[in-house]
Design a protein around this motif. Sequence first.
Motif, PDB file in Angstrom:
ATOM      1  N   ASN A 103       0.866  -1.173   0.000  1.00 36.35           N
ATOM      2  CA  ASN A 103       0.000   0.000   0.000  1.00 36.35           C
ATOM      3  C   ASN A 103       0.909   1.230   0.000  1.00 36.35           C
ATOM      4  N   VAL A 104       1.275   1.672  -1.199  1.00 33.63           N
ATOM      5  CA  VAL A 104       2.227   2.772  -1.349  1.00 33.63           C
ATOM      6  C   VAL A 104       1.660   3.807  -2.316  1.00 33.63           C
ATOM      7  N   SER A 105       1.668   5.056  -1.896  1.00 37.91           N
ATOM      8  CA  SER A 105       1.295   6.174  -2.756  1.00 37.91           C
ATOM      9  C   SER A 105       2.500   7.097  -2.908  1.00 37.91           C
ATOM     10  N   ILE A 106       2.580   7.750  -4.047  1.00 41.38           N
ATOM     11  CA  ILE A 106       3.723   8.620  -4.335  1.00 41.38           C
ATOM     12  C   ILE A 106       3.230   9.951  -4.875  1.00 41.38           C
ATOM     13  N   ASN A 107       3.808  11.019  -4.378  1.00 47.64           N
ATOM     14  CA  ASN A 107       3.572  12.356  -4.929  1.00 47.64           C
ATOM     15  C   ASN A 107       4.857  12.820  -5.596  1.00 47.64           C
ATOM     16  N   ILE A 108       4.764  13.223  -6.856  1.00 51.03           N
ATOM     17  CA  ILE A 108       5.926  13.740  -7.596  1.00 51.03           C
ATOM     18  C   ILE A 108       5.613  15.149  -8.067  1.00 51.03           C
ATOM     19  N   ARG A 109       6.511  16.074  -7.716  1.00 49.85           N
ATOM     20  CA  ARG A 109       6.373  17.467  -8.146  1.00 49.85           C
ATOM     21  C   ARG A 109       7.638  17.898  -8.868  1.00 49.85           C
ATOM     22  N   SER A 110       7.465  18.537  -9.999  1.00 49.80           N
ATOM     23  CA  SER A 110       8.614  19.138 -10.670  1.00 49.80           C
ATOM     24  C   SER A 110       8.675  20.615 -10.290  1.00 49.80           C
ATOM     25  N   MET A 111       9.885  21.087 -10.014  1.00 48.26           N
ATOM     26  CA  MET A 111      10.101  22.458  -9.559  1.00 48.26           C
ATOM     27  C   MET A 111      11.139  23.138 -10.458  1.00 48.26           C
ATOM     28  N   VAL A 124       1.687  15.406  -9.330  1.00 48.13           N
ATOM     29  CA  VAL A 124       0.775  14.276  -9.426  1.00 48.13           C
ATOM     30  C   VAL A 124       0.969  13.327  -8.249  1.00 48.13           C
ATOM     31  N   THR A 125      -0.132  12.850  -7.691  1.00 48.76           N
ATOM     32  CA  THR A 125      -0.124  11.831  -6.640  1.00 48.76           C
ATOM     33  C   THR A 125      -0.832  10.595  -7.184  1.00 48.76           C
ATOM     34  N   PHE A 126      -0.237   9.431  -6.985  1.00 49.12           N
ATOM     35  CA  PHE A 126      -0.807   8.223  -7.569  1.00 49.12           C
ATOM     36  C   PHE A 126      -0.551   7.011  -6.681  1.00 49.12           C
ATOM     37  N   ASP A 127      -1.348   5.985  -6.898  1.00 49.35           N
ATOM     38  CA  ASP A 127      -1.202   4.713  -6.211  1.00 49.35           C
ATOM     39  C   ASP A 127      -0.102   3.932  -6.931  1.00 49.35           C
ATOM     40  N   ALA A 128       1.034   3.748  -6.272  1.00 55.64           N
ATOM     41  CA  ALA A 128       2.186   3.122  -6.922  1.00 55.64           C
ATOM     42  C   ALA A 128       1.905   1.674  -7.305  1.00 55.64           C
ATOM     43  N   CYS A 129       1.202   0.951  -6.461  1.00 57.63           N
ATOM     44  CA  CYS A 129       0.924  -0.460  -6.745  1.00 57.63           C
ATOM     45  C   CYS A 129       0.026  -0.603  -7.974  1.00 57.63           C
ATOM     46  N   LYS A 130      -0.985   0.262  -8.090  1.00 61.45           N
ATOM     47  CA  LYS A 130      -1.857   0.223  -9.264  1.00 61.45           C
ATOM     48  C   LYS A 130      -1.098   0.611 -10.525  1.00 61.45           C
ATOM     49  N   PHE A 131      -0.220   1.613 -10.405  1.00 66.57           N
ATOM     50  CA  PHE A 131       0.554   2.045 -11.566  1.00 66.57           C
ATOM     51  C   PHE A 131       1.481   0.933 -12.050  1.00 66.57           C
ATOM     52  N   PRO A 135       0.616   0.572 -15.957  1.00 65.85           N
ATOM     53  CA  PRO A 135       1.066   1.952 -16.179  1.00 65.85           C
ATOM     54  C   PRO A 135       0.214   2.647 -17.237  1.00 65.85           C
ATOM     55  N   ARG A 136      -0.182   3.905 -16.912  1.00 65.45           N
ATOM     56  CA  ARG A 136      -1.016   4.651 -17.849  1.00 65.45           C
ATOM     57  C   ARG A 136      -0.561   6.085 -18.067  1.00 65.45           C
ATOM     58  N   HIS A 137      -0.253   6.789 -17.002  1.00 66.06           N
ATOM     59  CA  HIS A 137       0.060   8.223 -17.090  1.00 66.06           C
ATOM     60  C   HIS A 137       1.316   8.432 -17.942  1.00 66.06           C
ATOM     61  N   PRO A 138       1.243   9.215 -19.037  1.00 60.49           N
ATOM     62  CA  PRO A 138       2.379   9.361 -19.961  1.00 60.49           C
ATOM     63  C   PRO A 138       3.659   9.872 -19.301  1.00 60.49           C
ATOM     64  N   ILE A 139       3.555  10.890 -18.442  1.00 62.24           N
ATOM     65  CA  ILE A 139       4.744  11.440 -17.802  1.00 62.24           C
ATOM     66  C   ILE A 139       5.326  10.444 -16.810  1.00 62.24           C
ATOM     67  N   LEU A 140       4.473   9.786 -16.049  1.00 59.63           N
ATOM     68  CA  LEU A 140       4.966   8.781 -15.100  1.00 59.63           C
ATOM     69  C   LEU A 140       5.654   7.631 -15.823  1.00 59.63           C
ATOM     70  N   ILE A 141       5.140   7.271 -16.978  1.00 60.28           N
ATOM     71  CA  ILE A 141       5.766   6.204 -17.761  1.00 60.28           C
ATOM     72  C   ILE A 141       7.166   6.608 -18.202  1.00 60.28           C
ATOM     73  N   LEU A 142       7.345   7.874 -18.589  1.00 61.83           N
ATOM     74  CA  LEU A 142       8.676   8.358 -18.967  1.00 61.83           C
ATOM     75  C   LEU A 142       9.649   8.232 -17.795  1.00 61.83           C
ATOM     76  N   PHE A 143       9.219   8.653 -16.611  1.00 62.12           N
ATOM     77  CA  PHE A 143      10.058   8.522 -15.421  1.00 62.12           C
ATOM     78  C   PHE A 143      10.367   7.053 -15.136  1.00 62.12           C
ATOM     79  N   TYR A 144       9.332   6.239 -15.194  1.00 57.19           N
ATOM     80  CA  TYR A 144       9.488   4.820 -14.853  1.00 57.19           C
ATOM     81  C   TYR A 144      10.439   4.120 -15.832  1.00 57.19           C
TER      82      TYR A 144
END
Length: 212
Positions: A103-111, A124-131, A135-144
């Motif tokens: 049960n892990v959630s992650i918030n990622i902010r670019s500054m 963006v804040t998302f459920d890491a286990c579901k992601f 994987p769906r979010h385009p930016i999160l996929i790039l990071f991943y």
Amino acid sequence: MEEQQQIKLEQHIATQARKTEEASGAAKLCARVSAKENLFSLHSGSAFYRLQCIVAHVTFTNLKCNFTDRKIGNFQHCHIKAVNRTHKYISVYANIYTKPLNNVSINIRSMRYNSGYKPFFFDVTFDACKFLKKPRHPILILFYNTLKDRSNMNHTCPYNHDIIVDKLYTGDHELEFTRYLPVPMGDYAIFVIFYVYNVEACTVNLYLRITN
């Protein structure tokens, strides 16, 4: 073991250097990307961002890691090391005391730095286990995609082991993530907060500089 890891890193750097040489500048590298990928629109909330295929030089400038809840874990190490004059890598080892993690959630902010670090582009804040499962979010996929080959955070939950990022090299970012870099040159930071069972567990702040 350390010698073998160093040899692998040197081989990886040599491979990336050959890829860069083959590209012979931004034009040829961008030519590898299909016309559909080269320029597209990303819908994020109510805003639309157009992402242009470019090549940029990424330099890690600082890395700060902190467990806000020491009952969950602690950082064994969290550092940046220079590969050469132009490239650096980061290595992180987090000892996890609360296992398994499912049960892990992650918030990622670019500054972006402008008289201090201010929010820029996405938060963006998302459920890491579901992601990790889908994987769906385009930016999160790039990071991943940038992270997964250099970390053991590359499988679905649960996590029954410590968390490792092993020699994440800046050259990887130049050839992959910065193909779609919707930002001007300058100093930036990526602030990450990890929540375990809805409790803030740790923060990782990565500072970087983007130049052409």
